[in-house]
Design a protein around this motif. Structure first.
Motif, PDB file in Angstrom:
ATOM      1  N   LEU A 108       0.934  -1.347  -0.115  1.00  0.00           N
ATOM      2  CA  LEU A 108      -0.027  -0.034  -0.251  1.00  0.00           C
ATOM      3  C   LEU A 108       0.821   1.269  -0.044  1.00  0.00           C
ATOM      4  CD1 LEU A 108      -2.813   1.614   0.487  1.00  0.00           C
ATOM      5  CD2 LEU A 108      -2.448   1.037   2.888  1.00  0.00           C
ATOM      6  N   TYR A 109       2.025   1.543   0.754  1.00  0.00           N
ATOM      7  CA  TYR A 109       2.940   2.627   0.852  1.00  0.00           C
ATOM      8  C   TYR A 109       3.389   2.821  -0.515  1.00  0.00           C
ATOM      9  CZ  TYR A 109       1.884   1.779   5.795  1.00  0.00           C
ATOM     10  OH  TYR A 109       1.230   1.244   7.070  1.00  0.00           O
ATOM     11  N   SER A 110       3.898   1.633  -0.814  1.00  0.00           N
ATOM     12  CA  SER A 110       4.660   1.805  -2.324  1.00  0.00           C
ATOM     13  C   SER A 110       3.897   2.268  -3.295  1.00  0.00           C
ATOM     14  CB  SER A 110       5.329   0.166  -2.634  1.00  0.00           C
ATOM     15  OG  SER A 110       5.833   0.573  -3.748  1.00  0.00           O
ATOM     16  N   ALA A 139       1.861   6.575  -6.901  1.00  0.00           N
ATOM     17  CA  ALA A 139       0.632   7.122  -7.558  1.00  0.00           C
ATOM     18  C   ALA A 139       0.702   8.441  -7.144  1.00  0.00           C
ATOM     19  CB  ALA A 139      -0.424   6.468  -7.261  1.00  0.00           C
ATOM     20  N   LEU A 140       1.238   8.906  -6.053  1.00  0.00           N
ATOM     21  CA  LEU A 140       0.959  10.140  -5.512  1.00  0.00           C
ATOM     22  C   LEU A 140       2.334  10.971  -5.048  1.00  0.00           C
ATOM     23  CD1 LEU A 140      -1.969   9.704  -3.400  1.00  0.00           C
ATOM     24  CD2 LEU A 140      -2.141  11.062  -5.275  1.00  0.00           C
ATOM     25  N   PRO A 141       3.287  11.204  -6.238  1.00  0.00           N
ATOM     26  CA  PRO A 141       4.556  11.536  -5.573  1.00  0.00           C
ATOM     27  C   PRO A 141       4.761  12.805  -4.812  1.00  0.00           C
ATOM     28  CG  PRO A 141       4.397  11.770  -8.084  1.00  0.00           C
ATOM     29  CD  PRO A 141       3.126  10.996  -7.523  1.00  0.00           C
ATOM     30  N   GLN A 142       3.777  13.466  -5.258  1.00  0.00           N
ATOM     31  CA  GLN A 142       3.894  15.040  -4.727  1.00  0.00           C
ATOM     32  C   GLN A 142       3.100  15.240  -3.389  1.00  0.00           C
ATOM     33  OE1 GLN A 142       3.070  17.440  -8.315  1.00  0.00           O
ATOM     34  NE2 GLN A 142       4.827  18.625  -7.644  1.00  0.00           N
ATOM     35  N   ALA A 200       6.374   1.505   7.713  1.00  0.00           N
ATOM     36  CA  ALA A 200       6.289   2.867   7.448  1.00  0.00           C
ATOM     37  C   ALA A 200       7.803   3.220   7.382  1.00  0.00           C
ATOM     38  CB  ALA A 200       5.570   3.749   8.299  1.00  0.00           C
ATOM     39  N   ALA A 201       8.677   3.132   8.322  1.00  0.00           N
ATOM     40  CA  ALA A 201      10.028   3.252   8.178  1.00  0.00           C
ATOM     41  C   ALA A 201      10.686   2.663   6.954  1.00  0.00           C
ATOM     42  CB  ALA A 201      10.654   2.829   9.586  1.00  0.00           C
ATOM     43  N   ALA A 202      10.409   1.687   6.570  1.00  0.00           N
ATOM     44  CA  ALA A 202      10.935   0.926   5.548  1.00  0.00           C
ATOM     45  C   ALA A 202      10.641   1.781   4.167  1.00  0.00           C
ATOM     46  CB  ALA A 202      10.708  -0.551   5.331  1.00  0.00           C
ATOM     47  N   ALA A 203       9.313   2.443   4.348  1.00  0.00           N
ATOM     48  CA  ALA A 203       8.738   3.364   3.147  1.00  0.00           C
ATOM     49  C   ALA A 203       9.418   4.553   3.255  1.00  0.00           C
ATOM     50  CB  ALA A 203       7.515   3.028   3.068  1.00  0.00           C
ATOM     51  N   SER A 204       9.901   5.081   4.195  1.00  0.00           N
ATOM     52  CA  SER A 204      10.436   6.324   4.658  1.00  0.00           C
ATOM     53  C   SER A 204       9.299   7.212   4.659  1.00  0.00           C
ATOM     54  CB  SER A 204      11.261   6.913   3.298  1.00  0.00           C
ATOM     55  OG  SER A 204      12.701   6.149   3.244  1.00  0.00           O
TER      56      SER A 204
END
Length: 653
Positions: free
Chosen positions: A545-547, A552-555, A585-589
């Motif tokens: 989900l986080y990835s 999809a929402l880079p900004q 969350a930490a792994a996805a920054s």
């Protein structure tokens, strides 16, 4: 509706397509100043015009020219906000002088928003002989036949400049070198063929990238942990690029150019008030509110401002409302639902099961208004009225009614005529329009602070333990504290990362419920309904989900909030899920907020703020309802303040 006489106008048009030529879908909003006085036409203009792109991605709007005589203010511009499906929104300003009566946005909109956002329309050419001319060049002095009156000429061998040409003749030339031209005679005290070395200009003689790296690092540091990691990565790329090139000037230009292109869209903490003092009630005279089963207005000479798609009849006009927290309106297939609009911007995106929590705002000078609605439920159909940004009551109120399924009017008597900003937060209230007297006006205000969305469960979607269901939860209260008007409650009860209940899991709802509406900030808040599952499965679902959200929402600014622990001593499964989501969350920054521990962590996983857990021995009896899971009205008020404190450290300044 025709423009009042005596007002100069400009027709603005535009067309938007994808790179493959298929048309974009969305809206363009053109906003004027808060109040624009046109004394020459005895007219006051305000608000904004929102146009929806047609099937070809086009729009046309006739607008007041920005240089009308006798206008106050005199120097003003339109603000253009473009919002498209699956495309990042942007905002910039334009001038529309009457000398150019037809303008296409493609001719004046900035191709690169970092190049500036104030775009004037180039006016018509001036009279002959008054326009700016051309600088020409050659290897000799100009001859009589070269150029036109007003031109300049540069002799590139003798390095002399001639001009401006007048009456068909060139004047004597002036040297561009040292001596008689009176121009440049030396550089840094050196004459002749000057070559400057590093010492002459104070540059780094070793050619290292220290200066460029310092500039890149300083600029990157201005993006706090609330900014997207993608933006930080681009800042890091600027740093690396600056290190790899040889010229200091080139290094600085490269770094500055890359950093200036960063445009993170975020809700900022600057201006958030002390949460202990935030969200006060409306302090003006309390309005008189009553509900009656009728579809006929009791206001003398009333005009109905109808919502989208509802058919107009008689004196009805289309209401210029600011819709918040929802979009994609639909009307029912048969009467009476054809007279009532509902948004369908949340799963399952149908009229029968709509997005129940949403809001709309308008500005009016009317002393009384009537809200037409279809009465749906004696226990869940609710509203909250706000005036000038402040709620009239601390909690939502039931709309009241007589016969379920019938049309009703909710009348608000304000006591006097004055310009007021009116907001209705509604839950399970099909909207039939606003009625005001014919001598008064209604127009659309402007949203503030961007779009905040929460992808979540019933802690955000509401329950029977709080009034007003979704519009009575922490989100709407926290949004007001943060100055956000456009808060989207995209929660569904019983759902989570791996638990669908009667809806769908977070990952399956991401594209249609979140990405399609392009938030400035996304809070992913849940996990309670997943706690009985396998932690490795929860971890995999969270990582996916986080990835997907970041891609999809880079900004978009994304923050993860873990599960609620509704007891003073959290269950082991809740604590385990909290840890799993924190690590994902930490792994996805991504920043992480724990309701269990009270910690807020930045994208690197470092604790940046600590407060008491949301539920403690001291408050559990008042913040959690009789079902032992969901917050009460008091609980949601406390959770709103708790969440603002938790989110503030990871919001940019």
């Amino acid at each position: 509706m025709p423009m009042p006489p005596g007002i100069a106008t400009v027709t603005l048009a535009g067309r938007y397509v994808h790179p493959d030529g298929t048309p974009l879908a969305g809206t363009v909003t053109i906003s004027a100043p808060a109040l624009l006085t046109l004394s020459g036409a005895d007219v006051i203009a305000a608000g904004a015009v929102t146009v929806t792109l047609d099937d070809a991605g086009q729009f046309t709007a006739t607008l007041i020219a920005t240089d009308n005589a006798n206008s106050e203010p005199t120097d003003w511009a339109y603000t253009v906000t473009e919002k498209f499906v699956n495309v990042s929104s942007r905002t910039y300003s334009i001038l529309l002088p009457q000398g150019t009566p037809t303008v296409n946005l493609a001719d004046i909109a900035p191709a690169d928003p970092s190049a500036g956002n104030y775009i004037p329309v180039v006016g018509p050419a001036g009279p002959s002989g008054t326009n700016g001319r051309t600088i020409l060049s050659g290897t000799t002095a100009p001859s009589a036949g070269d150029g036109a009156n007003g031109d300049f000429w540069i002799d590139t061998v003798a390095w002399a400049i001639y001009g401006p040409k007048a009456a068909g003749a060139w004047p004597s030339g002036h040297s561009l070198g040292g001596g008689g031209g009176g121009l440049i005679t030396s550089v840094n005290g050196l004459t002749g063929a000057v070559v400057l070395d590093a010492a002459d200009v104070g540059a780094d003689p070793a050619g290292s990238a220290a200066a460029a790296q310092s500039a890149a690092t300083s600029a990157a540091a201005s993006y706090t942990d609330g900014a997207m990691s993608a933006e930080v990565a681009r800042a890091d790329a600027a740093y690396a690029t600056a290190s790899s090139v040889s010229s200091l000037t080139t290094r600085m230009t490269t770094a500055e150019g890359t950093l200036s292109s960063l445009s993170p869209r975020a809700i900022r903490r600057g201006g958030i008030p002390d949460v202990a003092l935030a969200d006060p009630l409306y302090s003006g005279s309390a309005p008189t509110i009553s509900t009656t089963q009728t579809t006929t207005s009791t206001i003398s000479g009333a005009v109905k401002y109808a919502p989208p798609l509802v058919t107009l009849s008689g004196s009805d006009v289309r209401g210029d409302f600011l819709f918040l927290g929802a979009t994609d309106f639909a009307i029912g297939a048969s009467a009476p639902d054809t007279n009532y609009a509902l948004p369908t911007s949340r799963y399952p995106h149908t009229y029968a099961t709509p997005q129940n929590s949403w809001a709309f705002e308008f500005v009016t000078d009317a002393p009384e208004i009537e809200l037409r609605f279809k009465y749906m439920s004696a226990t869940t159909s609710a509203y909250r009225l706000s005036i000038d940004g402040r709620p009239v009551t601390a909690t939502t109120q039931l709309v009241g009614g007589t016969t379920v399924g019938s049309g009703h009017m909710l009348k608000v008597a304000l006591g006097s005529s004055a310009v007021r900003r009116i907001r209705f937060d509604v839950y399970n209230v099909p909207f039939g329009g606003i009625y005001i007297g014919s001598t008064y006006t209604l127009w659309r205000p402007v949203t503030t602070r961007g779009r905040l969305m929460v992808l979540g469960d019933s802690i955000t979607d509401g329950s029977t333990q709080n009034s007003g269901m979704g519009v009575g939860t922490w989100l709407y209260k926290a949004a007001r504290m943060m100055g956000v008007t456009d808060a989207w409650e995209q929660g569904r009860g019983g759902t989570g990362y791996i638990t669908a209940s009667t809806s769908a899991v977070f990952g399956d709802r991401l594209a249609a419920d979140i990405v399609a509406y392009n938030p400035d900030m996304l809070v992913i808040k849940g996990g309670y309904n997943d706690a009985s599952g396998t932690q490795s499965v929860i971890s995999s679902a969270a990582a996916a989900l986080y990835s997907a959200a970041k891609t999809a929402l880079p900004q978009t600014q994304i923050v993860v909030v873990g599960p609620i622990a509704p007891t003073a001593t959290p269950a082991a499964s809740i604590s385990a899920t909290d840890t799993t989501l924190r690590e994902a969350a930490a792994a996805a920054s991504l920043p992480y907020v724990s309701l269990v521990s009270g910690e807020t962590r930045n994208r690197a996983g470092t604790v940046v703020s600590t407060q008491n857990p949301f539920v403690t021995t001291a408050n559990v009896a008042t913040v959690i309802g009789a079902d032992g899971v969901h917050p009460t009205d008091v609980g949601h008020a406390e959770l709103a303040r708790w969440m603002v404190r938790a989110l503030a450290p990871v919001l940019p300044l």
